[in-house]
Design an enzyme around this catalytic site. Structure first.
Site, PDB file in Angstrom:
ATOM      1  N   GLU A 174       0.820  -1.233   0.000  1.00  0.00           N
ATOM      2  CA  GLU A 174       0.000   0.000   0.000  1.00  0.00           C
ATOM      3  C   GLU A 174       0.848   1.275   0.000  1.00  0.00           C
ATOM      4  O   GLU A 174       0.612   2.188   0.803  1.00  0.00           O
ATOM      5  CB  GLU A 174      -0.964  -0.008   1.201  1.00  0.00           C
ATOM      6  CG  GLU A 174      -2.011  -1.091   1.101  1.00  0.00           C
ATOM      7  CD  GLU A 174      -3.122  -0.989   2.152  1.00  0.00           C
ATOM      8  OE1 GLU A 174      -3.000  -0.194   3.088  1.00  0.00           O
ATOM      9  OE2 GLU A 174      -4.130  -1.714   2.009  1.00  0.00           O
ATOM     10  N   GLU A 293      -5.440  -8.332  -0.369  1.00  0.00           N
ATOM     11  CA  GLU A 293      -6.180  -8.054   0.869  1.00  0.00           C
ATOM     12  C   GLU A 293      -7.634  -7.842   0.488  1.00  0.00           C
ATOM     13  O   GLU A 293      -7.953  -6.901  -0.260  1.00  0.00           O
ATOM     14  CB  GLU A 293      -5.654  -6.804   1.591  1.00  0.00           C
ATOM     15  CG  GLU A 293      -4.317  -7.015   2.267  1.00  0.00           C
ATOM     16  CD  GLU A 293      -3.876  -5.826   3.110  1.00  0.00           C
ATOM     17  OE1 GLU A 293      -4.745  -5.134   3.691  1.00  0.00           O
ATOM     18  OE2 GLU A 293      -2.662  -5.585   3.170  1.00  0.00           O
TER      19      GLU A 293
HETATM   20  O1  AHR Z   1      -5.228  -5.925   7.079  1.00  0.00           O
HETATM   21  C1  AHR Z   1      -5.120  -4.772   7.847  1.00  0.00           C
HETATM   22  C2  AHR Z   1      -4.402  -3.629   7.172  1.00  0.00           C
HETATM   23  O2  AHR Z   1      -5.211  -3.109   6.148  1.00  0.00           O
HETATM   24  C3  AHR Z   1      -3.094  -3.939   6.482  1.00  0.00           C
HETATM   25  O3  AHR Z   1      -2.010  -3.884   7.334  1.00  0.00           O
HETATM   26  C4  AHR Z   1      -3.005  -2.857   5.451  1.00  0.00           C
HETATM   27  O4  AHR Z   1      -2.235  -3.245   4.344  1.00  0.00           O
HETATM   28  C5  AHR Z   1      -4.441  -2.525   5.119  1.00  0.00           C
HETATM   29  O5  AHR Z   1      -4.679  -1.176   5.061  1.00  0.00           O
END
Ligand code: AHR
Length: 506
Positions: A174, A293
């Site tokens: 990210e 994610e």
């Molecule tokens: O999964 C939780 C968090 O969400 C992670 O660390 C991040 O990459 C995302 O914003």
């Protein structure tokens, strides 16, 4: 009953093979995912390495394929060297991402032992936040190098003679997000990612490298970010990442039930950007998506608070969503979206695996149990096989604030020609009305209906807890039947369904 839906299927309408990596997950050093999640020395069910065997068993049952590690936001400040070697010599550090203390008693080697016990493929992320190319190639040498050079020999001294052979590597996390340690403008990250990828490929040609896409497609820089990253590193990377977390907002359940529409749009937009750059660079290769994610969030009933930097706790309890039956239905619908994009989504990671936004929940020193969202994930990963088919979906619609009009019925189907197995995954996204489903099956030969299973509770807010871990479980779909080569079934409101059929003559 007023709602009727129909899925028209044909074995020739194939999208792509089912990819096992669609069913990946994520372990981050965040909250209680690692400490008291997968790792808890002294727990009655811990093995001699401190790995919780109850969690290992549930991970295998969940059918997880690949697991991303060690973050997440955590990775952007992580020094992997702190987490290897004799445990008593490892330093505790401040984890600036989560305002926690990282004891470093669990690191790369412990994670790799865990992946072997869990029978999953590792997916490793490198720190491109506070570190860069040198750290990435060092970690690669430590993990994958043959004995004979300093870092590979360090691994051997730490007890692992053979290289780990990790194939999938995330180039940071990210990096478009202002909250990320080391966040930089797109062009700067693009240059760093391309340079890191080139250096890593000099060590090993056939790695699978994932560049950071946007942390959400609502980011102001979405699109431009992907374009910049792809233009700089098109020849070096194989996948670009996408992340999303969905949650019900302001009691708007109708929009929440429809969020797979958002995932469809997000994936299509990333694919469009990838193919735009492919065209302008005149390349043959297609960049795939690593949806590394994705999940639903339910903050109602969260007990802990994210640390703010006052006390730096170890393994604080926060972001521990306790999911409802409705959350499980939405999660099933997001898996349907991922499956239908199997032509371009090459890998996906449910975020996360244990305790933090997770299908598996544990208590320190206590039990481990399946949250509601465990069930559609486990059943889809177990039974989706062969090819993903493109069904024609005829469905009534419903109005919702976020998307305007959405289809009540959504579905994905897989056909394993060799095994003669046809599986339909479907959701009824109506809040009130059951839906009469019809699936004509001409074209598949003689089939028998093996199983009709649903995830549905009359109280859509029902949850699983330590005291009642099986309050929400999959149950038989009462009236599923196969007549005259059509399957029919009634899908209750807010339900996820799986229908399994088997060819009788192969
Ligand atoms: O999964 C939780 C968090 O969400 C992670 O660390 C991040 O990459 C995302 O914003």
């Amino acid at each position: 009953m007023s709602l009727h839906g129909r899925l028209t299927l044909h074995p020739a309408f194939r999208i792509a093979p089912v990819r096992p990596r669609t069913f990946g997950a994520f372990v981050e050093h965040m909250g209680r995912c690692v400490y008291t999640g997968i790792f808890e020395p002294g727990h009655p069910r811990a093995d001699s390495d401190g790995l919780r065997t109850d969690v290992l068993e549930l991970t295998r049952e969940l059918g997880v394929s690949a697991v991303r590690y060690p973050g997440g936001n955590f990775v952007s400040g992580y020094r992997w060297e702190d987490g290897v070697g004799p445990v008593e010599e490892r330093p505790a550090r401040r984890d600036l991402a989560w305002h926690s203390t990282e004891p470093n008693t669990f690191g790369v080697d412990e994670f790799m032992s865990w992946t072997e016990g869990a029978d999953v493929e590792p997916m490793m992320a490198v720190n491109l936040g506070t570190r860069g190319i040198e750290e990435a190639v060092d970690l690669l040498e430590y993990c994958n190098g043959e004995a004979g050079t300093a870092l590979a020999d360090q691994r051997v001294r730490n007890g692992r003679t053979e290289p780990y052979g990790i194939r999938m590597w995330c180039l940071g996390n990210e990096m478009d997000g202002p909250w990320q340690l080391g966040h930089v403008p797109a062009e700067d990250y693009a240059r760093l990612a391309a340079g890191t990828a080139r250096a890593m490929r000099r060590a090993e040609e056939d790695l699978e490298l994932i560049g950071c896409g946007s942390s959400h497609w609502a980011m102001d820089t979405f699109g431009d970010w992907e374009r910049a990253v792809l233009e700089a590193s098109y020849d070096e990377i194989d996948m670009i990442s996408a992340h999303v977390y969905h949650q019900e907002r302001d009691g708007d359940s109708a929009s929440y039930l429809a969020v797979a529409d958002d995932m469809d749009g997000y994936i299509d937009a990333v694919v469009a950007t990838c193919d735009h750059v492919r065209g302008s660079l005149k390349r043959d290769k297609r960049i795939m998506i690593s949806f590394d994610e994705w999940n639903v969030i339910n903050t109602e009933g969260d007990t802990g608070e994210e640390p703010s930097g006052k006390d730096w706790p170890v393994a604080p309890r926060f972001a521990e969503s306790t999911y409802t039956a409705q959350d499980a239905v939405v999660l099933g619908s997001l898996l349907i979206s991922l499956l239908r994009h199997s032509d371009r989504v090459a890998s996906a990671s449910l975020a996360q695996l244990v305790n933090v936004l997770a299908p598996i929940r544990t208590e320190p020193g206590g039990s481990a149990w399946r949250q509601t969202i465990f069930h559609p994930f486990a059943l889809t990963s177990k039974h989706a096989s062969g090819d993903v088919l493109r069904p024609q979906i005829d469905s009534p619609t419903f109005e919702n604030r976020r998307f305007g009009t959405s289809a009540v019925l959504d579905a994905a189907c897989t056909w394993d020609e060799e095994a003669g197995e046809l599986t339909v995954f479907a959701v009824n996204r109506s809040l009130e009305e059951p839906l009469a489903l019809e699936v004509p099956l001409e074209g598949f030969g003689d089939l028998t209906l093996v199983e009709g299973t649903m995830l549905h509770e009359s109280d859509r807010h029902a949850r699983n807890t330590a005291e009642a871990p099986d309050a929400v479980v999959p149950r038989p779909l009462p009236d599923a039947r196969l007549d005259d080569s059509s399957v029919t079934a009634t899908l209750p409101p807010v339900s996820w369904t799986m229908l399994r059929l088997q060819a009788t003559a192969l």
